[in-house]
Motif scaffolding. Sequence first.
Motif, PDB file in Angstrom:
ATOM      1  N   THR A   1      -4.356   0.141   4.382  1.00 18.90           N
ATOM      2  CA  THR A   1      -3.372  -0.236   3.850  1.00 18.90           C
ATOM      3  C   THR A   1      -3.443  -1.641   3.048  1.00 18.90           C
ATOM      4  O   THR A   1      -3.145  -2.000   1.783  1.00 18.90           O
ATOM      5  CB  THR A   1      -2.411  -0.867   5.117  1.00 18.90           C
ATOM      6  OG1 THR A   1      -1.980   0.544   6.157  1.00 18.90           O
ATOM      7  CG2 THR A   1      -0.591  -0.708   4.526  1.00 18.90           C
ATOM      8  N   ALA A   2      -4.154  -2.263   2.588  1.00 19.38           N
ATOM      9  CA  ALA A   2      -4.309  -3.050   2.838  1.00 19.38           C
ATOM     10  C   ALA A   2      -5.504  -4.439   2.373  1.00 19.38           C
ATOM     11  O   ALA A   2      -6.113  -3.771   3.259  1.00 19.38           O
ATOM     12  CB  ALA A   2      -3.145  -4.219   3.188  1.00 19.38           C
ATOM     13  N   VAL A   3      -5.799  -5.149   1.504  1.00 19.63           N
ATOM     14  CA  VAL A   3      -6.724  -6.168   1.160  1.00 19.63           C
ATOM     15  C   VAL A   3      -5.889  -7.499   0.882  1.00 19.63           C
ATOM     16  O   VAL A   3      -5.661  -7.313   0.093  1.00 19.63           O
ATOM     17  CB  VAL A   3      -7.572  -5.659   0.168  1.00 19.63           C
ATOM     18  CG1 VAL A   3      -8.972  -6.777  -0.389  1.00 19.63           C
ATOM     19  CG2 VAL A   3      -8.621  -4.010   0.480  1.00 19.63           C
TER      20      VAL A   3
ATOM     21  N   VAL B   1       1.831  -9.216  -2.909  1.00 17.87           N
ATOM     22  CA  VAL B   1       2.098  -9.966  -1.373  1.00 17.87           C
ATOM     23  C   VAL B   1       1.674 -11.769  -1.032  1.00 17.87           C
ATOM     24  O   VAL B   1       0.492 -10.892  -1.102  1.00 17.87           O
ATOM     25  CB  VAL B   1       2.155  -9.107  -0.749  1.00 17.87           C
ATOM     26  CG1 VAL B   1       2.666 -10.160   1.226  1.00 17.87           C
ATOM     27  CG2 VAL B   1       3.420  -8.021  -1.037  1.00 17.87           C
ATOM     28  N   ALA B   2       1.852 -12.429  -1.406  1.00 16.18           N
ATOM     29  CA  ALA B   2       1.644 -13.773  -0.957  1.00 16.18           C
ATOM     30  C   ALA B   2       1.622 -14.368   0.376  1.00 16.18           C
ATOM     31  O   ALA B   2       3.107 -13.982   0.702  1.00 16.18           O
ATOM     32  CB  ALA B   2       2.540 -14.746  -2.166  1.00 16.18           C
ATOM     33  N   ILE B   3       1.258 -15.136   1.118  1.00 14.89           N
ATOM     34  CA  ILE B   3       1.622 -15.592   2.606  1.00 14.89           C
ATOM     35  C   ILE B   3       0.982 -17.030   2.047  1.00 14.89           C
ATOM     36  O   ILE B   3      -0.428 -17.215   2.411  1.00 14.89           O
ATOM     37  CB  ILE B   3       0.637 -14.946   3.288  1.00 14.89           C
ATOM     38  CG1 ILE B   3      -0.896 -15.024   3.042  1.00 14.89           C
ATOM     39  CG2 ILE B   3       1.816 -13.308   3.896  1.00 14.89           C
ATOM     40  CD1 ILE B   3      -1.825 -13.727   4.045  1.00 14.89           C
ATOM     41  N   PRO B   4       2.374 -17.988   1.312  1.00 11.26           N
ATOM     42  CA  PRO B   4       1.242 -19.248   1.288  1.00 11.26           C
ATOM     43  C   PRO B   4       1.776 -19.922   2.801  1.00 11.26           C
ATOM     44  O   PRO B   4       2.585 -19.409   3.859  1.00 11.26           O
ATOM     45  CB  PRO B   4       2.153 -19.659   0.573  1.00 11.26           C
ATOM     46  CG  PRO B   4       3.705 -18.820   0.714  1.00 11.26           C
ATOM     47  CD  PRO B   4       3.136 -17.505   0.804  1.00 11.26           C
TER      48      PRO B   4
ATOM     49  N   GLY C   1       0.960  -1.502   0.015  1.00  9.72           N
ATOM     50  CA  GLY C   1      -0.116   0.427  -0.137  1.00  9.72           C
ATOM     51  C   GLY C   1       0.476   1.341  -0.192  1.00  9.72           C
ATOM     52  O   GLY C   1       1.613   0.633  -0.306  1.00  9.72           O
ATOM     53  N   SER C   2       0.453   2.246   0.838  1.00 10.48           N
ATOM     54  CA  SER C   2       0.719   4.032   0.145  1.00 10.48           C
ATOM     55  C   SER C   2       0.698   4.030   1.516  1.00 10.48           C
ATOM     56  O   SER C   2       1.546   5.454   1.677  1.00 10.48           O
ATOM     57  CB  SER C   2       0.046   4.623  -0.911  1.00 10.48           C
ATOM     58  OG  SER C   2      -1.108   4.755  -1.019  1.00 10.48           O
TER      59      SER C   2
ATOM     60  N   GLY D   1      -3.671   3.762  -4.064  1.00 10.39           N
ATOM     61  CA  GLY D   1      -2.646   3.182  -3.508  1.00 10.39           C
ATOM     62  C   GLY D   1      -2.733   2.548  -2.119  1.00 10.39           C
ATOM     63  O   GLY D   1      -1.801   2.472  -1.650  1.00 10.39           O
ATOM     64  N   ILE D   2      -3.931   0.889  -2.812  1.00  7.78           N
ATOM     65  CA  ILE D   2      -3.683   0.295  -1.555  1.00  7.78           C
ATOM     66  C   ILE D   2      -3.414  -1.310  -1.907  1.00  7.78           C
ATOM     67  O   ILE D   2      -3.419  -1.395  -3.150  1.00  7.78           O
ATOM     68  CB  ILE D   2      -5.327  -0.517  -1.107  1.00  7.78           C
ATOM     69  CG1 ILE D   2      -6.039   0.565  -0.670  1.00  7.78           C
ATOM     70  CG2 ILE D   2      -5.454  -1.526  -0.395  1.00  7.78           C
ATOM     71  CD1 ILE D   2      -7.567   0.423  -0.480  1.00  7.78           C
TER      72      ILE D   2
END
Length: 336
Positions: free
Chosen positions: A180-182, A282-285, A10-11, A206-207
């Motif tokens: 910030t993030a989804v 961004v990956a979160i395996p 995010g920004s 910008g998320i």
Amino acid sequence: MSTIKKVALGSQGLEVPQQGLGCMGMTTIAGGDIYGKANEAESISTIHRALEIGIDFLDTADLYGPLLNERLVAKAIKGNRDQYTIATKFGYEIDDQEQLTWGFNGRPEYVNKAIDRSLKNLGTDYIDLYYLHRVDPNTPIEETVGAMAELVKAGKVRYIGLSEVSAETIKRANKIHPITAVQSEYSLFEREAETNGVLETLNELGIGFVAYSPLGRGFISGDIKSPDDFAADDFRRTIPRFQGDNFYKNLELLKQIQEIAVSKGVTPSQLALAWVISKGIVAIPGTKRIKYIEENAAASNIILSAEEQLKLESIIPVGVTAGSRYDDSQMQFVNA
């Protein structure tokens, strides 16, 4: 030595590795195993190994356990809290007896209750990224995010995020406080975010986007050859994508991915992760084993050409995967 590049999520100022670690499978949910049996000592060792190789972004939730997963993460990070970026989630209602009601609660008073419980369980005085796990259909998103914004002011939370939300919900939430993030499910087998306006909206505002289950809930590893390979209480047995004919249709698609992986000298899982990362996502395996955290980390060094990306995407065009990613009762709360 770290092999994982840091990127802006995010920004709003948050930086994380391109790849985090999903901790869900390290504990049960409501007494049932998610992806087979977990061992606490092995899980904690995996979190420690992750940090050594640059994966310091941990994803948990109060739902997992419930509460047990946050407590396991607390044990793993104890004495080393400042080395990790911790993301946790709330929204599935948990009562005072620590039991899931299986309802959703996004009311401001519950937001305050949930954060204090998570801070205690994680053994910390702040959460780096605090997500609303699912939207409460009975509470306007503006009220929930307004309460989350107060947590930022109070210093309990650094950044706020949403999970499994629609483009419209993202826009409404972001007017109340910068998101910030989804987080959503995203992989070669699940690309709805490309067509429902979510990725477009995130780019506009910008998320950051965080992809959970980037390996198709372990399906892309190729270890599962039939629906019967899942343990009796494995969560994946409830997912239409892994049932009956759907399973075998998807297995045929996987075989084509495996062929490309062999030609590049990498595993199918590494190829699938490299594809997600190549998208700037961004990956979160999730894993609970050191072997797989090391294998996953190596995916960050794989470079895919534009031609290779297109070839992978042409094998499984958006919408081709057989079967939905949750059963009907859960699908109604996705993209809310």
